[in-house]
Scaffold this active site. Structure first.
Site, PDB file in Angstrom:
ATOM      1  N   GLY A  54       0.819  -1.207   0.000  1.00 43.49           N
ATOM      2  CA  GLY A  54       0.000   0.000   0.000  1.00 43.49           C
ATOM      3  C   GLY A  54       0.845   1.245   0.000  1.00 43.49           C
ATOM      4  O   GLY A  54       2.034   1.190   0.291  1.00 43.49           O
ATOM      5  N   GLU A  58      -7.553  30.640 -13.744  1.00 42.08           N
ATOM      6  CA  GLU A  58      -8.288  29.812 -12.774  1.00 42.08           C
ATOM      7  C   GLU A  58      -9.793  29.845 -13.052  1.00 42.08           C
ATOM      8  O   GLU A  58     -10.475  28.835 -12.916  1.00 42.08           O
ATOM      9  CB  GLU A  58      -8.007  30.270 -11.337  1.00 42.08           C
ATOM     10  CG  GLU A  58      -6.556  30.158 -10.910  1.00 42.08           C
ATOM     11  CD  GLU A  58      -5.989  28.746 -11.008  1.00 42.08           C
ATOM     12  OE1 GLU A  58      -6.770  27.770 -10.956  1.00 42.08           O
ATOM     13  OE2 GLU A  58      -4.762  28.612 -11.153  1.00 42.08           O
TER      14      GLU A  58
END
Ligand code: ADP
Ligand code: ZN
Length: 656
Positions: free
Chosen positions: A225, A449
């Protein structure tokens, strides 16, 4: 027997002391008889001689001139009165001894020469200085030697030394010496992994129930993991639950600069473990030693690492299933491990420890909020929702950071805002409000943005927007945050929509500023990677549909496809990105007014949230298709699943 074992240990302070004494004595003995000694320039001293102040001269080593001054003339030479019973003198360095000799001869021969004294030529040796320069190299050598010894013993301090190089540096967490025992209670979430390791716990507790039935217990388990998901924690919890000792070591600790050290450390580790059996050996980052052998194209490969790995395999084969040692290893990449490690009888069991999903994050917050003093405004649910993609370690970090922020602001309890700030900080690095930005730059960033925001608002499958900011953080100039729908699989439409939204920044620059900038570089990189993954791995393009060219063999330079296919992949990638870029520009032109309004609000407020966008554009027109079919509650389910991963490519939820 050990009573008068009190020979002082050799240590650095001794060495310092010796050197210190040497230096001080050199300085003191250098010219001990000096009482009144003043340095002057050579010309000044010549003047003194010419004026007849000088009684006697000593020339030392043909370089240093010491002139003894007559008592009567002393006042003309020195500022301070002379001390009784001393011979005041001045000192200078002679440039050329021949010139000096000529000068003295002149003085003596000329009628009005005033110097009548004697000139002594002396050879003087600075004993201490000589001695120092003779032994200094040895002292230096000893220093270097000691330094190397200490490094080799891994900074072991007092008990280190060259003889311990081959010993394992495993940390032992014993029943007795660990004050806090970690159990499964401390590991939040990870139910699947816990269930799998439960068997190991049972075996360690009562091995006979298994062996009586003839069952074989795995010797090793591999926890796979991403970093910070609690693999170490889980292994410790297994030891804690079974109440057995726990040896912890990192794979990189085996690898040293000396040949054979790694293998000998492995042997030593297992020897220690056998003494303490039943017990658990935990090897973190096993990929440091366990990488596939013989595939490294660099010259000769890493023999030392191979030896270490071979020793590890031998040791694991060497102990029987009932010897009571269980090896748990952790890695974040099982695919690069040597196949021999994964064979039956070794790490035949792989346990996946994934990033926590929404509910698990809630539980982990529960664990780490416990020690904090909380304000009632803190709500675990929103915190968990705000932190998609965070690992357990990140969450622990958020909690700690929030407490620090609260303390800095002298609050009585940690409140919601502290947590939001902490999350922001961890997502985007420190906020840099002081970074200077010209108004023009600010406008450009706002337009960029706003481009992302506008497009993601109008695309059905794009991730819903949380907030947009033009406050620079870390290296990024602005950022848009999205709430990724947590999902296991991603459809082509979703990926294309996200690609379009990511391109929205550059598209807005082109449409509304008229020239493009480097501000979109990061966006472009992500888009390119994404498109490449879609075409080459996910088989999502028209011409190369249903083909996956994923290659997990790290060191092979051969592509699993032909030149022609490579060309085709390139063309498909180009085409895909071009299409999405055109789509983005079209959408922006369509919503030109809204975009401009959004950019203005951004410049004014610097940070805007989904509500502000909604005020401008109205509600998002979409309900998801699955909602239509299965009703609203499906949404909640899908949010409780994991973040988007396609072929191991984790998507980032921040677009710059
Ligand atoms: P890994 O070994 O996977 O890199 P660690 O086990 O070292 O991660 O985890 C680091 C820290 O993160 C732990 O000490 C713990 O505080 C926190 N943590 C991670 N996962 C969890 C979890 N599931 N429950 C509680 N805390 C966790
Ligand atoms: Zn961008």
């Amino acid at each position: 027997m050990n009573k008068n074992n009190k020979i002082p240990k050799f240590s650095f302070s001794w060495l310092y002391l010796i050197i210190g004494i040497a230096l001080v004595s050199i300085w003191m003995f250098d010219d001990g008889n000096t009482n009144q000694r003043v340095k002057k320039s050579y010309t000044e001293v010549e003047d003194y001689i010419r004026n007849g102040y000088v009684e006697e001269i000593s020339v030392i080593n043909n370089r240093i001139l010491e002139a003894y001054i007559l008592k009567d003339s002393a006042a003309k030479v020195f500022d301070k009165p002379i001390i009784d019973g001393t011979r005041p003198k001045v000192e200078t360095t002679i440039g050329s001894i021949d010139n000096f000799d000529n000068f003295i001869r002149q003085q003596r021969e000329s009628k009005d020469g005033k110097f009548k004294g004697v000139v002594n030529y002396e050879e003087r040796q600075n004993l201490w200085g000589e001695l120092f320069w003779n032994i200094a190299p040895f002292i230096l050598l000893i220093f270097v030697w000691i330094f190397i010894m200490r490094r080799m013993s891994g900074g072991g301090g007092a008990q280190g030394g060259v003889f311990n190089v081959g010993k394992s540096q495993a940390k032992l967490f014993d029943k007795e010496n660990s004050s806090t025992r970690i159990t499964f209670k401390d590991v939040a979430g990870q139910e699947g992994a816990k269930q799998e390791v439960q068997e190991i716990v049972d075996f360690l507790k009562s091995p006979q129930t298994y062996t009586e039935l003839g069952g074989k217990i795995p010797k090793g388990a591999l926890l796979v993991g991403p970093p910070g998901t609690g693999k170490t924690l889980l292994a410790k919890a297994v030891a804690g639950e079974a109440n057995v000792p726990f040896f912890s070591m990192s794979g990189s600790d085996f690898v040293e600069m000396f040949v054979g050290v790694g293998a000998s450390r492995v042997r030593d580790l297992f020897r220690q473990a056998k003494e303490k059996a039943p017990c658990i050996i935990f090897i973190d980052e096993i990929d440091a030693v366990g990488r596939a052998r013989g595939k490294n194209p660099s010259m000769g490969g890493n023999d030392e690492r191979e030896n270490t790995l071979n020793q590890l395999l031998t040791e694991m084969d060497g102990f029987g299933t009932n010897s009571g040692i269980i090896v748990i290893a952790a890695t974040n990449r099982a695919d690069i491990l040597d196949k021999a490690l994964l064979r039956a009888g070794r790490f035949d069991r792989q346990i996946h420890v994934d990033l926590p999903d929404l509910n698990e994050r809630k539980e982990i917050f529960g664990v780490h909020l416990r020690p904090l003093k909380l304000d009632p405004s803190v709500d675990v649910d929103t915190l968990a929702r705000q932190t998609p993609g965070f690992s357990g370690a990140d969450i622990a970090n958020v909690c700690n950071e929030a407490a620090l922020i609260a303390a800095r602001n002298k609050k009585k309890a940690v409140d919601k805002q502290d947590f939001l700030d902490a999350i922001d900080r961890i997502i985007g690095g420190l906020e840099k409000k002081t970074k200077v930005m010209t108004q023009k730059e600010k406008e450009a960033i706002a337009i960029h943005e706003a481009g992302h925001a506008t497009i993601s608002w109008f695309l059905e499958h794009a991730n819903p927007l949380i907030k947009v900011t033009i406050v620079p953080r870390g290296r990024a100039l602005g950022a848009a945050w999205y709430m990724p729908e947590e999902r296991q699989i991603t459809t082509k439409e979703q990926m294309l929509d996200e690609m379009c939204a990511t391109l929205g920044g550059r598209a807005a620059e082109e449409c509304f500023i008229g020239h493009i900038s480097t501000g979109a570089m990061n966006d472009l990189e992500r888009v390119t990677k994404q498109a490449y993954a879609m075409v080459a791995y996910a088989g999502m393009s028209d011409n190369l549909s249903n083909l996956c060219y994923y290659n997990n063999q790290e060191f092979s330079f051969n592509r699993p496809y032909s030149e022609k296919t490579a060309e085709m992949i390139d063309t498909e990638v180009h085409k895909m990105i071009k299409e999405q870029y055109e789509r983005a520009k079209e959408l922006l032109r369509e919503h030109k007014e809204g975009h401009a309004k959004l950019a203005r609000v951004l410049i004014e407020k610097e940070v805007i949230f989904a509500e502000d966008v909604e005020n401008i554009f109205g509600k998002r027109p979409w309900t998801s298709r699955s909602e239509e079919i299965f009703g609203k509650n499906d949404k909640e389910n899908s949010e409780a699943t994991d973040d988007t991963t396609v072929n191991g490519l984790q998507e980032n939820n921040v677009a710059e």
